[in-house]
Motif scaffolding. Structure first.
Motif, mmCIF file in Angstrom:
data_model
loop_
_atom_site.group_PDB
_atom_site.id
_atom_site.type_symbol
_atom_site.label_atom_id
_atom_site.label_comp_id
_atom_site.label_asym_id
_atom_site.label_seq_id
_atom_site.Cartn_x
_atom_site.Cartn_y
_atom_site.Cartn_z
ATOM 1 N N UNK B 159 0.840 -1.201 0.000
ATOM 2 C CA UNK B 159 0.000 0.000 0.000
ATOM 3 C C UNK B 159 0.873 1.248 0.000
ATOM 4 N N UNK B 160 1.895 1.218 0.862
ATOM 5 C CA UNK B 160 2.764 2.390 0.997
ATOM 6 C C UNK B 160 3.409 2.720 -0.342
ATOM 7 N N UNK B 165 4.920 6.117 -3.796
ATOM 8 C CA UNK B 165 6.126 5.907 -4.577
ATOM 9 C C UNK B 165 6.522 7.199 -5.290
ATOM 10 N N UNK B 166 7.807 7.521 -5.206
ATOM 11 C CA UNK B 166 8.280 8.756 -5.850
ATOM 12 C C UNK B 166 7.920 9.982 -5.054
ATOM 13 N N UNK B 169 8.148 8.212 0.200
ATOM 14 C CA UNK B 169 8.112 6.783 0.510
ATOM 15 C C UNK B 169 8.970 6.392 1.718
ATOM 16 N N UNK B 170 10.225 6.869 1.758
ATOM 17 C CA UNK B 170 11.096 6.464 2.851
ATOM 18 C C UNK B 170 10.568 6.931 4.193
ATOM 19 N N UNK B 171 10.058 8.159 4.169
ATOM 20 C CA UNK B 171 9.488 8.702 5.390
ATOM 21 C C UNK B 171 8.302 7.861 5.844
ATOM 22 N N UNK B 172 7.494 7.450 4.868
ATOM 23 C CA UNK B 172 6.317 6.642 5.189
ATOM 24 C C UNK B 172 6.733 5.296 5.770
ATOM 25 N N UNK B 173 7.748 4.677 5.168
ATOM 26 C CA UNK B 173 8.253 3.416 5.718
ATOM 27 C C UNK B 173 8.712 3.622 7.164
#
Lengths: 404, 464
Positions: B159-160, B165-166, B169-173
């Motif tokens: 989902x993330x 994406x683009x 994303x890293x922050x969300x992870x």
């Protein structure tokens, strides 16, 4: 004399380096100050006259000392412990005097001037508490029921339970007067065991013993408790040294390999070392299979002079020490209001060591030391070896290049 | 491009409304309901984080209630640890299958809902086991829970990727990971208290109290299920409005790839397994250890047992940044493993305040995660990444299941000291593998230990 101080490590609260751990591997067997690795132990029941009485004599002869433990259920169960500095000392019993109202002088260890240390321990009463609606950690652990006086117990003939192969004997008793029938199917037993060399029993709490000690295992089996949530306890009395009472101290120990999840060791010392000692792990068990899930906490109160109420007299203690003695007593209680308890299977068992000299001190087992040595040694060696290899290879490379 | 920057700023500055008001004005949909808009994505982000909360909260329920479970169900530690082992068993296989199930069979939306259902049902069975005083039922519950739990994490990541994406994303992870840690922490500190409250209202402790407590804990799973349903709706709606494709894990698992795994990859696997088996089972057993050895109260034992997760929540992104900037992954892994070794030795051989050791453990655990997992990407070609990660998780679960049982057995028969020594041996094996990996990498001239600068320099030469 070879003295190995390594064993004291087991209790030092910081991390030993691998080299010290390794050196520990070499000397892991603790020695008491009396320092006998093995002793010639004899165990005999001294028969009374005219009717048999329970008087068990354990004599442990070393190379230059003799220890005497005299157990008796004359009156409350009691033990007199005597250390002498000769291999020739003997116990002398005057039965007619011992059974008289004033038994002073009926028990003697001769020659008298060889005696280095003597003391006595009396198990005076079995206590019972009602622990319903009691919060954890309170002392006493509930409303006390009237205690059972162990002086008013009748005891089996210890000769029948004497086992010379394992050097053990069992005193089994129940109240003479038992109106409620609580002990109809039950009994209180004291299993006394001596050892000719150091070692460790197979059953928890697996207290480390030397040839200088005696192990006592107290078990209450099958007696009906007076409430649904009864906790039991034991009152123990000992001779005070001078006006003060000896103290029970609790030490922390990082090693719980032999008594899982028990990180304490309790010890009572009579005077400064080397003297007599009582040593136990604060754990009792509520099932015959002494696993961790049946482990009960064991609480010891401080020793206090017993002026407030008269203790039951022990004839053998009077016989050896005379009648003018001040006693100190303390209570041991087993279990907590919650968790496992005597109510599970009507079973309770607790062990302790009684001895003379320096108390045995646990040290890390070879298993722990072995794993640690490998676990720390292997990556270190690998790093060193690998580093060396890379260095040499690098050198070869550069030489090769220079020729080119 | 400009829009993206704006959103990034807004997200960091925490004033999404201001931006959305500026940009969203000409559109018909309000910002909150517009899938292309940041505000809407923030709502989705919140739902995604809550999606995993239930399973992370309930995963460590046994650890938080160790004393109570053992007393009320009358089990020893070996049987108690089976609760953790049963969670891990299904995941030995599902780590390979999770991506496949989501991509090919269920789709991300149904997959998420189904896995959430497994989590819910598993927790309910687990709780019923307590109420009916049947330990086998509890084990079954943990098995079902395990089927859902790990795959749900995969779905969450998918989902993330599909939404962010683009973008961020890293922050969300990072946020998702932090949320997971928060779930574990809240569980550790809440469940004992909850048990006490329920005990007071039911009048006595016992298996019923335990069951009811677990059932109440299961509410978090219901919450997660609701999040899964709402997410599925929003995702479908976004697909219609934006004509975007349904998210895919893109994981391609080819078991035949396993024979191509290189020695460095094998070493990374060994490091991973040997390291994590000395952390997770320890935390599962930790609470009682702190009570028995350090005489902590139940409450402070819970607090110290959760410190690893608490530290990991903020430190993961920080260490991630650090490792990204410096490179030298093997050195970082070496530091993390060595620190863990020191922490375990302190716990085993000293009575020093265990907060020191546990904080060390927390830092090293976060550092290891940041330095170890990316290394796989340097070793294997991109088309094998899915298989490599799947395999890594699979053997990690296998290790956890086996070691959990073993740890319980060691504890019951030989005590905590030997258990700690056993964990030390595991970490030391991991250390051995790190050292070996360093040497192999050095000898072969591998790229694992490059600094960030060297990696930067490598890139252009590759593309040429």
């Amino acid at each position: 004399m070879l003295r190995c101080w390594g064993p004291h490590w087991g209790w030092v609260p910081w991390a030993p380096t691998p080299w010290l751990l390794l050196s520990l591997l070499v000397c892991t067997v603790p020695f008491g100050l009396l320092g006998e690795e093995t002793r010639q132990v004899s165990m005999e029941v001294i028969s009374g006259w005219p009717n048999p009485q329970n008087l068990l004599h354990i004599r442990a002869v070393g190379s230059n000392s003799t220890l005497h433990y005299v157990w008796s259920s004359l009156g409350p169960p009691a033990v007199v412990l005597v250390a002498t500095n000769t291999t020739q000392s003997v116990l002398n019993v005057n039965w007619s005097l011992l059974l008289s109202p004033d038994p002073a002088g009926a028990l003697m260890v001769l020659p008298k001037n060889s005696i280095q240390f003597s003391s006595a321990l009396v198990f005076t009463r079995l206590l019972e508490f009602d622990s319903t609606n009691v919060s954890e950690g309170t002392q006493p652990p509930g409303k006390p029921y009237p205690p059972y006086s162990l002086a008013k117990f009748s005891w089996n003939n210890v000769t029948n339970s004497l086992d010379l192969a394992t050097l053990s004997a069992i005193f089994r008793g129940h109240p003479v007067d038992d109106p409620t029938g609580a002990f109809a199917n039950g009994s209180l037993t004291f299993k006394v065991q001596a050892f000719s060399r150091s070692g460790r029993p197979a059953q928890p709490p697996r207290l480390l013993h030397t040839a200088d000690v005696c192990q006592v295992e107290v078990a209450l089996v099958g007696a009906s408790p007076r409430g649904n949530h009864s906790l039991f306890g034991l009152e123990v009395a000992t001779l005070g040294q001078g006006p003060d009472c000896p103290s029970v101290n609790e030490q922390d120990s990082i090693d719980d390999e032999y008594a899982p999840a028990v990180f304490q060791l309790n010890r009572l010392l009579w005077g400064s070392s080397p003297s007599g000692f009582m040593q136990w792990r604060p754990v009792a068990f509520s099932q015959e299979q002494r696993a961790r899930e049946s482990a009960l906490a064991c609480q010891a109160s401080a020793l206090h002079p017993t002026l407030a109420y008269p203790l039951p007299h022990s004839p053998i203690v009077q016989a050896f020490f005379g009648s003018q003695n001040n006693f100190c007593a303390f209570n041991l209680t087993f279990g907590a209001p919650t968790g496992p308890g005597y109510w599970d299977q009507h079973y309770l068992c607790w062990s302790m060591l009684l001895g003379i000299g320096f108390p045995p001190v646990d040290s890390f087992s070879p298993l722990v030391l072995g794993i640690m040595a490998v676990a720390l040694g292997a990556p270190g060696l690998m790093f060193l070896g690998g580093g060396l290899f890379l260095l040499l290879r690098h050198k070869q490379y550069s030489e090769y290049q220079s020729i080119n | 491009m400009e829009e993206e920057d704006g959103e990034e700023r807004a997200l960091l500055g925490g004033r999404p409304e201001a931006d959305s008001a500026l940009q969203g004005a000409p559109r018909a949909l309000p910002a909150l309901c517009d899938p292309s808009h940041l505000a809407h994505r923030l709502v989705v982000l919140l739902l995604m984080c809550l999606l995993g909360f239930g399973s992370y909260f309930c995963y460590d329920n046994p650890g938080a209630l160790q004393t109570q479970v053992k007393r009320d169900m009358q089990v020893n530690t070996t049987k108690f640890m089976l609760l953790y082992a049963w969670y891990s068993w299904p995941n030995v296989i599902l780590c390979f299958l999770g991506g496949f199930l989501i991509d090919r069979i269920f789709g991300i939306r149904w997959g998420t809902v189904i896995f959430s259902c497994f989590v819910c049902i598993g927790q309910v069975i687990f709780a019923l086991g307590g109420i009916f005083n049947a330990f086998w039922l509890m084990e079954l519950g943990r098995f079902v829970f395990g089927i859902g739990g790990e795959s749900l994490a995969v779905a969450q990541n998918t989902y993330a990727v599909s939404w962010f994406k683009g973008k961020e994303l890293n922050l969300v992870f990072g946020l998702q990971l932090s949320m997971a840690r928060i779930g574990s922490t809240v569980n550790m500190n809440l469940m004992g208290w909850l048990y006490g409250k329920i005990e007071a209202s039911l009048g006595s402790a016992g298996h019923t109290t335990l069951g009811v407590t677990l059932m109440v804990g299961g509410i978090t799973c219901i919450l997660s299920l609701i999040c899964a349903l709402v997410l599925a709706y929003l995702d479908r709606r976004a697909e219609k409005i934006l004509n975007k494709e349904q998210g895919k894990t893109g994981e391609v698992i080819k078991l035949t790839d396993i024979k191509d795994f290189s020695l460095p990859l094998m070493l990374v696997f060994i490091i991973c397994v040997c390291y994590y088996v000395a952390v997770f089972p320890f935390i599962g057993l930790g609470k009682v250890f702190f009570i028995e050895k350090f005489r902590f109260s139940s409450q402070s034992a819970s607090a110290i047992n959760s410190i690893v997760y608490i530290i990991s929540a903020p430190m993961s992104p920080i260490f991630g940044f650090l490792v990204d900037k410096t490179g030298k992954n093997i050195v970082w892994v070496l530091c993390a493993v060595a620190t863990t070794l020191v922490a375990h030795m302190m716990l085993a051989f000293t009575f020093w305040n265990p907060w020191i050791a546990m904080c060390l453990l927390g830092f090293s655990y976060s550092l290891l995660a940041c330095a170890l997992w990316p290394m796989v990407a340097f070793i294997v070609p991109e088309h094998q990444l899915g298989t490599a990660y799947g395999f890594m998780q699979s053997i990690q679960n296998l290790g956890l299941a086996v070691i959990a049982i073993l740890a319980g057995m060691i504890l019951d028969t030989r005590g905590y000291l030997l258990l700690e020594v056993f964990f030390i041996a595991c970490v030391s094996l991991s250390l051995l593998a790190v050292v070996f990996l360093y040497l192999v990498n050095r000898a072969r001239g591998g790229n694992l230990n490059y600094s960030a600068k060297q990696r930067e320099q490598m890139k252009p030469s590759h593309s040429e």
